[in-house]
Structures are given as structure tokens and as C-alpha cells.
Scaffold this motif. Structure first.
Motif, mmCIF file in Angstrom:
data_model
loop_
_atom_site.group_PDB
_atom_site.id
_atom_site.type_symbol
_atom_site.label_atom_id
_atom_site.label_comp_id
_atom_site.label_asym_id
_atom_site.label_seq_id
_atom_site.Cartn_x
_atom_site.Cartn_y
_atom_site.Cartn_z
ATOM 1 N N SER A 134 0.825 -1.207 0.000
ATOM 2 C CA SER A 134 0.000 0.000 0.000
ATOM 3 C C SER A 134 0.863 1.262 0.000
ATOM 4 O O SER A 134 0.463 2.296 -0.526
ATOM 5 C CB SER A 134 -0.979 0.006 1.174
ATOM 6 O OG SER A 134 -0.298 0.069 2.375
ATOM 7 N N SER A 138 0.388 4.108 -2.714
ATOM 8 C CA SER A 138 0.124 5.515 -2.353
ATOM 9 C C SER A 138 1.157 6.414 -2.997
ATOM 10 O O SER A 138 0.838 7.494 -3.486
ATOM 11 C CB SER A 138 0.187 5.750 -0.844
ATOM 12 O OG SER A 138 -0.288 4.676 -0.139
ATOM 13 N N SER A 227 -3.364 11.303 1.111
ATOM 14 C CA SER A 227 -2.952 10.003 1.620
ATOM 15 C C SER A 227 -2.622 10.124 3.095
ATOM 16 O O SER A 227 -1.976 11.081 3.516
ATOM 17 C CB SER A 227 -1.733 9.519 0.833
ATOM 18 O OG SER A 227 -1.129 8.451 1.509
ATOM 19 N N PHE A 228 -3.132 9.174 3.879
ATOM 20 C CA PHE A 228 -2.884 9.248 5.313
ATOM 21 C C PHE A 228 -1.403 9.027 5.620
ATOM 22 O O PHE A 228 -0.828 9.700 6.448
ATOM 23 C CB PHE A 228 -3.746 8.234 6.061
ATOM 24 C CG PHE A 228 -3.413 8.186 7.515
ATOM 25 C CD1 PHE A 228 -3.713 9.264 8.332
ATOM 26 C CD2 PHE A 228 -2.772 7.095 8.059
ATOM 27 C CE1 PHE A 228 -3.394 9.248 9.668
ATOM 28 C CE2 PHE A 228 -2.449 7.080 9.403
ATOM 29 C CZ PHE A 228 -2.755 8.154 10.211
ATOM 30 N N HIS A 229 -0.816 8.061 4.942
ATOM 31 C CA HIS A 229 0.588 7.772 5.204
ATOM 32 C C HIS A 229 1.475 8.754 4.477
ATOM 33 O O HIS A 229 1.338 8.958 3.284
ATOM 34 C CB HIS A 229 0.927 6.351 4.735
ATOM 35 C CG HIS A 229 0.437 5.326 5.688
ATOM 36 N ND1 HIS A 229 0.970 5.175 6.936
ATOM 37 C CD2 HIS A 229 -0.554 4.423 5.591
ATOM 38 C CE1 HIS A 229 0.338 4.216 7.572
ATOM 39 N NE2 HIS A 229 -0.599 3.742 6.775
ATOM 40 N N LYS B 101 -7.011 -1.481 1.855
ATOM 41 C CA LYS B 101 -6.294 -1.080 3.060
ATOM 42 C C LYS B 101 -5.981 -2.281 3.943
ATOM 43 O O LYS B 101 -6.713 -3.259 3.956
ATOM 44 C CB LYS B 101 -7.138 -0.072 3.843
ATOM 45 C CG LYS B 101 -7.457 1.178 3.052
ATOM 46 C CD LYS B 101 -6.199 1.989 2.793
ATOM 47 C CE LYS B 101 -6.457 3.067 1.780
ATOM 48 N NZ LYS B 101 -5.267 3.825 1.434
ATOM 49 N N GLU B 106 -6.681 2.580 8.501
ATOM 50 C CA GLU B 106 -6.541 3.019 7.106
ATOM 51 C C GLU B 106 -7.854 2.848 6.358
ATOM 52 O O GLU B 106 -8.219 3.668 5.515
ATOM 53 C CB GLU B 106 -5.458 2.202 6.397
ATOM 54 C CG GLU B 106 -4.061 2.417 6.937
ATOM 55 C CD GLU B 106 -3.072 1.411 6.364
ATOM 56 O OE1 GLU B 106 -3.463 0.572 5.535
ATOM 57 O OE2 GLU B 106 -1.894 1.466 6.771
ATOM 58 N N GLU B 113 -9.448 10.085 2.338
ATOM 59 C CA GLU B 113 -8.404 10.233 1.314
ATOM 60 C C GLU B 113 -9.042 10.548 -0.035
ATOM 61 O O GLU B 113 -8.565 11.399 -0.772
ATOM 62 C CB GLU B 113 -7.592 8.935 1.197
ATOM 63 C CG GLU B 113 -6.764 8.617 2.413
ATOM 64 C CD GLU B 113 -5.937 7.342 2.250
ATOM 65 O OE1 GLU B 113 -4.888 7.239 2.856
ATOM 66 O OE2 GLU B 113 -6.365 6.440 1.501
ATOM 67 N N ARG B 119 -4.182 15.634 5.467
ATOM 68 C CA ARG B 119 -3.658 14.626 6.379
ATOM 69 C C ARG B 119 -3.795 15.032 7.848
ATOM 70 O O ARG B 119 -4.127 14.216 8.694
ATOM 71 C CB ARG B 119 -2.186 14.374 6.050
ATOM 72 C CG ARG B 119 -1.546 13.325 6.930
ATOM 73 C CD ARG B 119 -0.104 13.094 6.537
ATOM 74 N NE ARG B 119 0.004 12.560 5.201
ATOM 75 C CZ ARG B 119 0.830 13.018 4.281
ATOM 76 N NH1 ARG B 119 1.603 14.037 4.551
ATOM 77 N NH2 ARG B 119 0.881 12.477 3.094
#
Lengths: 259, 279
Positions: A134, A138, A227-229, B101, B106, B113, B119
Motif C-alpha cells: 500500500s 500511495s 494520503s494518510f501515510h 487497506k 486506514e 483520502e 492529512r
């Protein structure tokens, strides 16, 4: 049945910390070098020395060598034997087996090709061991890869084990109704449809629901996705990527020069 | 003007002969908790899809009449704009997991997202939503390793986190135990107190009686009955037309026939039944 179809091993190492694209560039460079350099021993050095060292730096040496011994080496050996035996080049016959001649040239040729394959597969193995799928997706999405493409890649990896589990359920269900799955070949062949049918049609029906579910969560939104990451992309990464590209260029030039 | 306005809504799925929804007129105010009941094939899910924009934008088919939420007509909007205001969670939790995810955290962030939430806000929003539905302890688990009830909570949280104005739920507690069901109803009740509008298809009539403001009974694609839970869920007409009622209603109804139930009105919940039998 909760295994994931991913080789990734979560550890903290210099290689794990690299940006996924940098790692991908590294893999590509290794492969191209192995195939393009005019020097005979390049693939051998990469396969036997360089990539194993990388696996140690990446703290995945144990997993890497297990994969190499179980998977890569047998495949490469097979390829080596086939090519050594069937390659009709060279004069100096080392040995002779019925109509097959093994020459020094064909041995050299086969050996190098086997090494190239080892470089290719082991570079990818190393990549998969140190990169979370992932994270890769991403990062590539952020760089402009279509979200749909990334989704298909990732969800396939996750959904395959689920499909496997479902197939197992269907097999048990059909056997409990008396379906023969263990006797003669013909009978087993005949029982394929009652097994595969529900799996395929069931999955097709599920696709619609899944489409609704991700649509309900804004999958086709025209907004720029976030994107969270946070995926690290340091200046070191950029320098490394450009140097690797330069290396590829050099090997292409050298290759053209020598041919 | 009502927050949600359905005007003469008739809808037919492609390749079908009879309409799934017929001449639906429905007005819902902001902050209402509406419960929809009905037999299989009565049009409950289709009504959910219509409110959530999937009818007709996703399923195509023939539609007439108007669907309006917050003053915007569904026909003049696109699905991707619509889902930002209207959240939909449905029954089968397994198919609601995106598959993209690897952890619950996530998974819940997936919607954020997609709609481009920065973020910095994402983390607090996801954590808040997980706390609300009581799944904070599942954050690092794989969504596929959860039980059906837990997956349903994840599916619900994944929609809640997007903070829709209207929440459409199609049997969101079908795989939950009684405690889980109660908690979900309480969460949804609290959300309506803070202004969210909820339309929920549900069979657990005791909980409906306890929490919903209004019940809509669907039959063959039309609204069969509509009103306060205590009125609708105890109506003889409902029972005679094959709707499921609470066991307390059935017992009291039988008791009334034999002269044991003195009150005019039948009970829906255990509490009401106990009170009634005391007299």
C-alpha cells in the motif's frame, strides 16, 4: 485464513526507509545492468555478492536466502541445464549425450543467463520483502498513477486469499451434499462446475456491492486524493534515483559501443 | 421546507417489469431518526439507494418524480458530489471493506483520502469516529480478520467519519449481538441529537420503538403506513399485512382478545408490556 498475499516484512532498515520509487528504480537498474553490460561477470557479481549484501543491509537476509534457495535457485538451475543442453553454439564439445552436445560456449552462455534470471527475480524479491504494497501504491498514486489502477492492484492482493477461503467453503458445502471430489479423474472433472460456478457468479454479484461501497466513500470524487501515510522522499532518494538512471544510461551506451 | 423531500417518486430497475418504488411522497426534517420496515422486496433497499443517489445514478433504470436533500435535486447532481452529503452503509459488511487497506484505521481513512481531506485532519477525525462506535481497539487489525459484527461497525464508522448530513443505513446491525445493536442505536440516536438526519432500515422493532421518531412501513414499493413508532408498530393493519411485530405486541394482542390486556394501546417494548400487565 487471514494471511495476506504480501511478502512484506516490517522492519526498520536503510532499505525499508527508502522511497518505494527509489527501490523500484534500483530493481530496474540491477536488471538492466545484468542484461546490458558487455562485461561477462556483471550478472554474477550482482547475483552472488551485491544483492545478498543488500539483503543484509535491509535486515531481511534470512527471508531472502530462504526464498532464494527454495524458489530462485531451482528455477535458475533448470534454466541453466536446458540452455546448456539445447544451445547449438560453440565448437569445443565437453560432453555428449545421445544427440545433445554440451560445449564450453553453451555452458558459459547458459550460466550467464541463469545468473541474469537470478538477478531479476532476487532483486524483485528483495523489493517485495522491504516494501509495503500500500506504501508503493500511495506513492505511485501521488506521482500520478490513476487511483483506479492502484485500487485494482492492491485489492486483488487482499481479495485473493478471501476468494480462496470462499472456494474452500463452497467445496465443503458441495461435498456435504454428496458431490464427489475424490474419486476417478472423470468424476472429479465433472464436479468442477458445481464448484467453480458458485464462486464465479457469487464474486460477480459481490462486485456490484463493492462498487457501491467504495463509491459511497467518494472513490470517484474529482477532488485531489490525499494520503494518510506520509511516504518519505528525501533528497538522498532523489540523488540516488538520478545516479541510478545515469548508471542505466552508461550501461546502454557501453552496450551499444561494444556491439 | 423539509430537509429531505421525495415527490411522487417512482422507479423501475432496468430489465424489470414492475416498479420497485411507486409514487413515494416523503418529507423528513433535519435531525429526524426515521426507521423503515417492510418485507423482502418491499423496496426498502431501493429507497435507501434512492436517498443515497445510487438510484438512478448507479443503477440507471426509469425514474420519475423528485429526490431532494438539503434543497438540491438528485437529478441535478452527480453521484460523487452526492455522496459527500449522504452516507450509505448496508447490510453485508464483507463487501463494504474496500480491500485497498491493510488496517482498520486506514480502512476508515479511505473515504477521507478520496475526498481529499488534508492529512492533519484525517487522524483526529478517524480517531473520533472510532471512539464514537467503540472500535478504537481494532485500529491496527486487518479488516478481514474481524467478525461480522465488528466489520459492520467498521463499515458504519467508515461512513460516519465522512460526516454526512444524511445517514442512510440498510440493516446495519444484522450481524451484531444484542449489546452491539443497542450501542449502535444509541450512537445513531446521539448523532440525530446533534443534527444528523438518519434513515435506517431495521427489523428489530423494539429498538425502533425506543429510538426512532417515525416509522415508515413499505409494501410492494409504496408507503403502506407512516407515523409514530408506538402507533404504527402496534397497528392491527400492520400485523394483518404480514409485517413483523415485536413479541410483546403479539403477546399483548393475544392477551387483549382474552380480556387480560386492559389498556387501549398495545405495547412494543418489554417495559411497556410490563407496565401494561401491572394494571
Amino acid at each position: 485464513m487471514h494471511e495476506r498475499l504480501s511478502f512484506h516484512i516490517k522492519r526498520d532498515s536503510a532499505i525499508h526507509r527508502l522511497n518505494p520509487l527509489t527501490k523500484l528504480t534500483l530493481v530496474l537498474t540491477l536488471i538492466l545492468l545484468a542484461f546490458l553490460t558487455p562485461w561477462y561477470w556483471t550478472p554474477h557479481i550482482l547475483a552472488v555478492i551485491f544483492i545478498p549484501i543488500l539483503s543484509v543491509i535491509g535486515k531481511v537476509a534470512k527471508e531472502y536466502f530462504t526464498t532464494a534457495l527454495k524458489l530462485i535457485l531451482p528455477a535458475a538451475t533448470f534454466l541453466f541445464i536446458m540452455q546448456a543442453v539445447f544451445q547449438p553454439i560453440g565448437e569445443e564439445i565437453i560432453f555428449h549425450f545421445y544427440f545433445l552436445d554440451v560445449t564450453q560456449e553453451s555452458l558459459m552462455f547458459a550460466f550467464r543467463n541463469a545468473m541474469r534470471i537470478i538477478v531479476m527475480v532476487s532483486a524483485f524479491t528483495l523489493f517485495l520483502l522491504t516494501t509495503h504494497p500500500s506504501e508503493l501504491m500511495s506513492d505511485l498514486t501521488r506521482r500520478g498513477l490513476p487511483g483506479q489502477f492502484a485500487y485494482v492492484m492492491i485489492s486483488t492482493l487482499q481479495i485473493l486469499p478471501q476468494m480462496q477461503a470462499k472456494a474452500q467453503t463452497i467445496i465443503s458445502a458441495q461435498r456435504s451434499r454428496g458431490l464427489d471430489t475424490e474419486s476417478t479423474f472423470l468424476k472429479r472433472a465433472g464436479s468442477i462446475f458445481p464448484l467453480v460456478g458458485p464462486l464465479v457468479f457469487g464474486s460477480l454479484a459481490e462486485v456490484e456491492e463493492r462498487a457501491i461501497a467504495i463509491e459511497a466513500r467518494g472513490f470517484t470524487s474529482k477532488q485531489v486524493k490525499t494520503s494518510f501515510h506520509e511516504i518519505p522522499d528525501s533528497s538522498n532518494d532523489k540523488i540516488l534515483r538520478w545516479s541510478l538512471l545515469f548508471l542505466i544510461l552508461v550501461s546502454i551506451v557501453l552496450n551499444l559501443w561494444h556491439s | 421546507m423539509a430537509f429531505i423531500n421525495l415527490q411522487n417518486l417512482t422507479y423501475k430497475y432496468p430489465l424489470t417489469k414492475t416498479p420497485a418504488l411507486q409514487n413515494i411522497n416523503l418529507q423528513i426534517d433535519k435531525g429526524e431518526f426515521i426507521s423503515v420496515i417492510g418485507a423482502n422486496g418491499a423496496g426498502k433497499s431501493t429507497l435507501c439507494y434512492a436517498l443515497a443517489g445510487f438510484v438512478p445514478h448507479f443503477f440507471k433504470g426509469e425514474i420519475s418524480g423528485e429526490i431532494e436533500v438539503d434543497g438540491i435535486a438528485s437529478s441535478k447532481s452527480t453521484l460523487d458530489e452526492w455522496v459527500v452529503n449522504v452516507g450509505l452503509a448496508f447490510q453485508n459488511p464483507f463487501n463494504q471493506i474496500s480491500g485497498a487497506k491493510y488496517t482498520v484505521f486506514e480502512e476508515i481513512a479511505f473515504g477521507l483520502e478520496n475526498i481529499g481531506v488534508p492529512r492533519e485532519q484525517m487522524k483526529s477525525r478517524v480517531e473520533e469516529a472510532m471512539k464514537l462506535t467503540g472500535i478504537s481497539n481494532l485500529a491496527d487489525r486487518s479488516p478481514y480478520s474481524l467478525s461480522g459484527g465488528q466489520q459492520q461497525r467498521v463499515a458504519l464508522t467508515s461512513i460516519l467519519v465522512m460526516q454526512p448530513k444524511l445517514l442512510v443505513l440498510d440493516e446495519p446491525t444484522s450481524q451484531m449481538d444484542p449489546i452491539g445493536t443497542r450501542e449502535v442505536f444509541e450512537v445513531i440516536h446521539n448523532l440525530t441529537q446533534s443534527g444528523m438526519t438518519v434513515v435506517m432500515v431495521e427489523h428489530k422493532v423494539e429498538w425502533i420503538a425506543h429510538f426512532a421518531n417515525r416509522v415508515i412501513a413499505l409494501k410492494d414499493g409504496s408507503i403502506f403506513m407512516e407515523g409514530k413508532p408506538s402507533d404504527v408498530l402496534t397497528s392491527d393493519l400492520l400485523i394483518e399485512n404480514g409485517f413483523g411485530v415485536s413479541r410483546y405486541t403479539s403477546v399483548a394482542r393475544e392477551a387483549k382478545k382474552q380480556g387480560l390486556w386492559k389498556k387501549e394501546k398495545l405495547p412494543v417494548t418489554l417495559f411497556e408490556a410490563a407496565e401494561g400487565f401491572k394494571e
